[in-house]
Write a protein that holds these residues in place. Structure first.
Motif, PDB file in Angstrom:
ATOM      1  N   SER A  95       2.175 -81.875 -89.948  1.00 37.07           N
ATOM      2  CA  SER A  95       2.098 -81.829 -88.484  1.00 37.07           C
ATOM      3  C   SER A  95       2.947 -82.907 -87.823  1.00 37.07           C
ATOM      4  O   SER A  95       3.616 -82.656 -86.813  1.00 37.07           O
ATOM      5  N   THR A  96       2.951 -84.119 -88.360  1.00 36.40           N
ATOM      6  CA  THR A  96       3.712 -85.207 -87.736  1.00 36.40           C
ATOM      7  C   THR A  96       5.217 -84.955 -87.807  1.00 36.40           C
ATOM      8  O   THR A  96       5.957 -85.346 -86.905  1.00 36.40           O
ATOM      9  N   MET A  97       5.679 -84.290 -88.859  1.00 35.94           N
ATOM     10  CA  MET A  97       7.113 -84.009 -88.978  1.00 35.94           C
ATOM     11  C   MET A  97       7.562 -82.978 -87.950  1.00 35.94           C
ATOM     12  O   MET A  97       8.734 -82.962 -87.556  1.00 35.94           O
ATOM     13  N   SER A  98       6.639 -82.116 -87.513  1.00 36.30           N
ATOM     14  CA  SER A  98       6.988 -81.108 -86.511  1.00 36.30           C
ATOM     15  C   SER A  98       7.417 -81.752 -85.206  1.00 36.30           C
ATOM     16  O   SER A  98       8.220 -81.190 -84.455  1.00 36.30           O
ATOM     17  N   ASN A  99       6.878 -82.928 -84.909  1.00 32.45           N
ATOM     18  CA  ASN A  99       7.249 -83.638 -83.681  1.00 32.45           C
ATOM     19  C   ASN A  99       8.656 -84.214 -83.767  1.00 32.45           C
ATOM     20  O   ASN A  99       9.270 -84.524 -82.743  1.00 32.45           O
ATOM     21  N   VAL A 100       9.154 -84.384 -84.980  1.00 34.06           N
ATOM     22  CA  VAL A 100      10.493 -84.947 -85.189  1.00 34.06           C
ATOM     23  C   VAL A 100      11.520 -83.823 -85.345  1.00 34.06           C
ATOM     24  O   VAL A 100      12.562 -83.822 -84.690  1.00 34.06           O
ATOM     25  N   TYR A 101      11.206 -82.853 -86.214  1.00 34.77           N
ATOM     26  CA  TYR A 101      12.117 -81.744 -86.480  1.00 34.77           C
ATOM     27  C   TYR A 101      11.641 -80.508 -85.714  1.00 34.77           C
ATOM     28  O   TYR A 101      11.167 -79.528 -86.288  1.00 34.77           O
ATOM     29  N   VAL A 102      11.781 -80.588 -84.401  1.00 31.29           N
ATOM     30  CA  VAL A 102      11.203 -79.582 -83.510  1.00 31.29           C
ATOM     31  C   VAL A 102      11.804 -78.201 -83.739  1.00 31.29           C
ATOM     32  O   VAL A 102      11.084 -77.199 -83.847  1.00 31.29           O
ATOM     33  N   GLU A 103      13.128 -78.130 -83.804  1.00 36.89           N
ATOM     34  CA  GLU A 103      13.783 -76.831 -83.949  1.00 36.89           C
ATOM     35  C   GLU A 103      13.334 -76.136 -85.230  1.00 36.89           C
ATOM     36  O   GLU A 103      13.028 -74.939 -85.228  1.00 36.89           O
ATOM     37  N   VAL A 158       3.802 -80.700 -81.399  1.00 40.75           N
ATOM     38  CA  VAL A 158       4.579 -79.482 -81.629  1.00 40.75           C
ATOM     39  C   VAL A 158       3.879 -78.565 -82.635  1.00 40.75           C
ATOM     40  O   VAL A 158       3.892 -77.344 -82.485  1.00 40.75           O
ATOM     41  N   TYR A 159       3.270 -79.142 -83.667  1.00 47.80           N
ATOM     42  CA  TYR A 159       2.642 -78.336 -84.719  1.00 47.80           C
ATOM     43  C   TYR A 159       1.581 -77.400 -84.142  1.00 47.80           C
ATOM     44  O   TYR A 159       1.610 -76.188 -84.344  1.00 47.80           O
ATOM     45  N   GLY A 160       0.624 -77.973 -83.396  1.00 40.77           N
ATOM     46  CA  GLY A 160      -0.431 -77.158 -82.800  1.00 40.77           C
ATOM     47  C   GLY A 160       0.108 -76.153 -81.805  1.00 40.77           C
ATOM     48  O   GLY A 160      -0.334 -75.006 -81.740  1.00 40.77           O
ATOM     49  N   GLY A 161       1.107 -76.588 -81.017  1.00 44.18           N
ATOM     50  CA  GLY A 161       1.711 -75.681 -80.044  1.00 44.18           C
ATOM     51  C   GLY A 161       2.425 -74.521 -80.698  1.00 44.18           C
ATOM     52  O   GLY A 161       2.337 -73.370 -80.252  1.00 44.18           O
ATOM     53  N   ALA A 162       3.148 -74.810 -81.785  1.00 40.43           N
ATOM     54  CA  ALA A 162       3.866 -73.755 -82.500  1.00 40.43           C
ATOM     55  C   ALA A 162       2.893 -72.772 -83.139  1.00 40.43           C
ATOM     56  O   ALA A 162       3.113 -71.556 -83.116  1.00 40.43           O
ATOM     57  N   LYS A 163       1.819 -73.282 -83.714  1.00 36.18           N
ATOM     58  CA  LYS A 163       0.820 -72.404 -84.330  1.00 36.18           C
ATOM     59  C   LYS A 163       0.177 -71.491 -83.288  1.00 36.18           C
ATOM     60  O   LYS A 163      -0.059 -70.304 -83.541  1.00 36.18           O
ATOM     61  N   LEU A 164      -0.115 -72.039 -82.106  1.00 32.19           N
ATOM     62  CA  LEU A 164      -0.704 -71.224 -81.043  1.00 32.19           C
ATOM     63  C   LEU A 164       0.286 -70.180 -80.548  1.00 32.19           C
ATOM     64  O   LEU A 164      -0.078 -69.018 -80.303  1.00 32.19           O
ATOM     65  N   ALA A 165       1.542 -70.566 -80.420  1.00 32.65           N
ATOM     66  CA  ALA A 165       2.576 -69.612 -80.009  1.00 32.65           C
ATOM     67  C   ALA A 165       2.697 -68.489 -81.032  1.00 32.65           C
ATOM     68  O   ALA A 165       2.876 -67.318 -80.675  1.00 32.65           O
ATOM     69  N   GLY A 166       2.574 -68.837 -82.322  1.00 34.30           N
ATOM     70  CA  GLY A 166       2.612 -67.823 -83.369  1.00 34.30           C
ATOM     71  C   GLY A 166       1.452 -66.847 -83.265  1.00 34.30           C
ATOM     72  O   GLY A 166       1.599 -65.649 -83.544  1.00 34.30           O
ATOM     73  N   GLU A 167       0.295 -67.355 -82.867  1.00 33.50           N
ATOM     74  CA  GLU A 167      -0.859 -66.474 -82.637  1.00 33.50           C
ATOM     75  C   GLU A 167      -0.559 -65.467 -81.525  1.00 33.50           C
ATOM     76  O   GLU A 167      -0.853 -64.267 -81.644  1.00 33.50           O
ATOM     77  N   ILE A 168       0.009 -65.960 -80.446  1.00 30.88           N
ATOM     78  CA  ILE A 168       0.312 -65.095 -79.300  1.00 30.88           C
ATOM     79  C   ILE A 168       1.343 -64.034 -79.684  1.00 30.88           C
ATOM     80  O   ILE A 168       1.206 -62.856 -79.342  1.00 30.88           O
ATOM     81  N   ILE A 169       2.370 -64.453 -80.419  1.00 30.35           N
ATOM     82  CA  ILE A 169       3.379 -63.511 -80.907  1.00 30.35           C
ATOM     83  C   ILE A 169       2.733 -62.446 -81.783  1.00 30.35           C
ATOM     84  O   ILE A 169       3.008 -61.246 -81.653  1.00 30.35           O
ATOM     85  N   THR A 170       1.855 -62.880 -82.693  1.00 35.27           N
ATOM     86  CA  THR A 170       1.183 -61.947 -83.603  1.00 35.27           C
ATOM     87  C   THR A 170       0.375 -60.917 -82.835  1.00 35.27           C
ATOM     88  O   THR A 170       0.511 -59.701 -83.060  1.00 35.27           O
ATOM     89  N   LYS A 171      -0.471 -61.384 -81.928  1.00 37.89           N
ATOM     90  CA  LYS A 171      -1.336 -60.463 -81.171  1.00 37.89           C
ATOM     91  C   LYS A 171      -0.506 -59.512 -80.317  1.00 37.89           C
ATOM     92  O   LYS A 171      -0.761 -58.301 -80.286  1.00 37.89           O
ATOM     93  N   THR A 172       0.487 -60.054 -79.627  1.00 40.70           N
ATOM     94  CA  THR A 172       1.278 -59.239 -78.699  1.00 40.70           C
ATOM     95  C   THR A 172       2.107 -58.183 -79.432  1.00 40.70           C
ATOM     96  O   THR A 172       2.055 -56.989 -79.102  1.00 40.70           O
ATOM     97  N   MET A 173       2.848 -58.615 -80.440  1.00 40.45           N
ATOM     98  CA  MET A 173       3.746 -57.685 -81.120  1.00 40.45           C
ATOM     99  C   MET A 173       2.989 -56.682 -81.991  1.00 40.45           C
ATOM    100  O   MET A 173       3.343 -55.498 -82.041  1.00 40.45           O
ATOM    101  N   CYS A 174       1.935 -57.140 -82.655  1.00 41.90           N
ATOM    102  CA  CYS A 174       1.175 -56.212 -83.503  1.00 41.90           C
ATOM    103  C   CYS A 174       0.489 -55.130 -82.663  1.00 41.90           C
ATOM    104  O   CYS A 174       0.442 -53.958 -83.050  1.00 41.90           O
ATOM    105  N   LYS A 175      -0.037 -55.518 -81.519  1.00 43.66           N
ATOM    106  CA  LYS A 175      -0.641 -54.517 -80.630  1.00 43.66           C
ATOM    107  C   LYS A 175       0.425 -53.560 -80.101  1.00 43.66           C
ATOM    108  O   LYS A 175       0.194 -52.351 -79.993  1.00 43.66           O
ATOM    109  N   GLN A 176       1.605 -54.100 -79.782  1.00 48.13           N
ATOM    110  CA  GLN A 176       2.683 -53.280 -79.249  1.00 48.13           C
ATOM    111  C   GLN A 176       3.134 -52.227 -80.257  1.00 48.13           C
ATOM    112  O   GLN A 176       3.412 -51.074 -79.889  1.00 48.13           O
TER     113      GLN A 176
END
Length: 331
Positions: A95-103, A158-176
């Motif tokens: 998780s701490t490395m995600s704040n450094v290597y954001v991309e 960034v780690y928690g934010g990215a994981k949450l964004a991945g959840e949103i992508i999963t729910k949205t695209m899988c439902k679509q």
């Protein structure tokens, strides 16, 4: 009847444990992994741990090297394997490395998730389940002591934010696109073959080397420590259960313990270990117990390994001699 399961990021700490259990129940397992080592290879025991992860069953899985961030790699592996179910575990694991290597963190979590689902759609694959691995870090600071899946989501870092964004992508695209999905939120996973410098690994390694254990947050900082075998059991239940379709689950031990308690439990086995208390790291969320009532009710999930037993198993794996273990913890 056995099924073909694709584990994306399946050579990792959690994925390899899932793979072992799937093979034991006669499923056909394909592992797609980049084998990226995020820590200094000169000081890490990654290679030896990787061999241990697949000891005794490496010949029973198909391993394909590739990068989850690469659309052509994903297209190739899904075209060749055409799995029944997919577990997406690939992401920068620290998780701490995600704040450094954001991309890299965003690419390996958010964009990769969108690409996987898009390839499934474009190839018109009949996937029975897509399982996305999230994290308890999406909750941020816990607002109440027993956080269920509906707890507010305010991730720190960034780690928690990215994981949450991945959840949103999963729910949205899988439902679509009409793909059944399941989302899992683990917490503080520990155990044999971990090489990602989590606090649980650091404490075990340092205690065995006679190095002081530094506990940030005094005696108040708590985590829902979860042994890797229990997490793997929860993943497999969620992967196959009809009750898990389009659902989200906390898969943890279900009882928070302080990091100070964890350090003291390690000290039970290594009595000469010193423990130093320091202030809480404000960049890290204040967490606690995650409710596993939903997983118990819908999946029949029942974690079995307390930190007392888990640390013993972990130390034995690391080569700690039975004769030096504290009396009362011997088998």
């Amino acid at each position: 009847m056995s099924e073909k399961i694709l584990l994306i990021g399946g050579a990792g700490f959690i994925g390899s444990c899932i793979a072992r259990k799937l093979v034991a129940q006669k499923d056909r397992v394909v592992i797609f992994d980049s084998f990226i080592q995020y820590l200094d290879p000169l000081s890490s025991d990654y290679e030896s741990s990787l061999k241990s992860r697949f000891d005794g069953f490496a010949d029973k899985v198909e391993i394909i090297r590739g990068d989850v961030r690469n659309y052509s790699d994903l297209t190739r592996v899904l075209t060749e394997t055409r799995p029944d179910r997919i577990v997406h575990l690939a992401h920068m694991p620290i998780s701490t490395m995600s704040n450094v290597y954001v991309e890299e963190a965003i690419e390996s979590c958010v964009n990769s998730t969108a690409k996987i689902i898009d390839v499934i759609r474009n190839l018109d694959l009949s996937i029975k389940r897509f399982l996305y691995t999230s994290s308890s870090m999406i909750y941020g600071d816990f607002q109440f002591s027993n956080a269920d899946e509906n707890h507010p989501k305010n991730p720190k870092g960034v780690y928690g934010g990215a994981k949450l964004a991945g959840e949103i992508i999963t729910k949205t695209m899988c439902k679509q696109y009409g793909i059944d999905y399941t989302i899992i939120r683990p917490s503080a996973v520990y155990g044999p073959t971990d090489t990602n410098n989590r606090v649980t690994q650091i404490f075990v390694d340092n205690a065995m080397k006679g190095i002081k254990l530094v506990v940030k947050g005094g005696k108040e900082t708590k985590l829902d420590f979860t042994f890797v075998e229990d997490v793997a059991d929860g993943f497999i239940l969620a992967l196959f259960s009809e009750n898990a379709v389009n659902e989200i689950f906390n898969i943890t031990y279900g009882q928070a313990r302080s990091i100070f308690e964890y350090a003291n439990q390690v000290k039970q086995f290594c009595p000469d270990t010193e423990i130093e208390l320091k202030p809480h790291d404000k960049q890290m969320p204040k967490r606690g117990t995650l409710s596993i009532d939903k997983a118990k009710k819908l999946l029949g999930y029942s974690p079995k390994v307390s930190i007392e037993k888990g640390i013993e198993i972990y130390l034995r794996f690391k080569g700690f001699k039975e004769a030096t273990l504290k009396e009362g913890y011997k088998n």
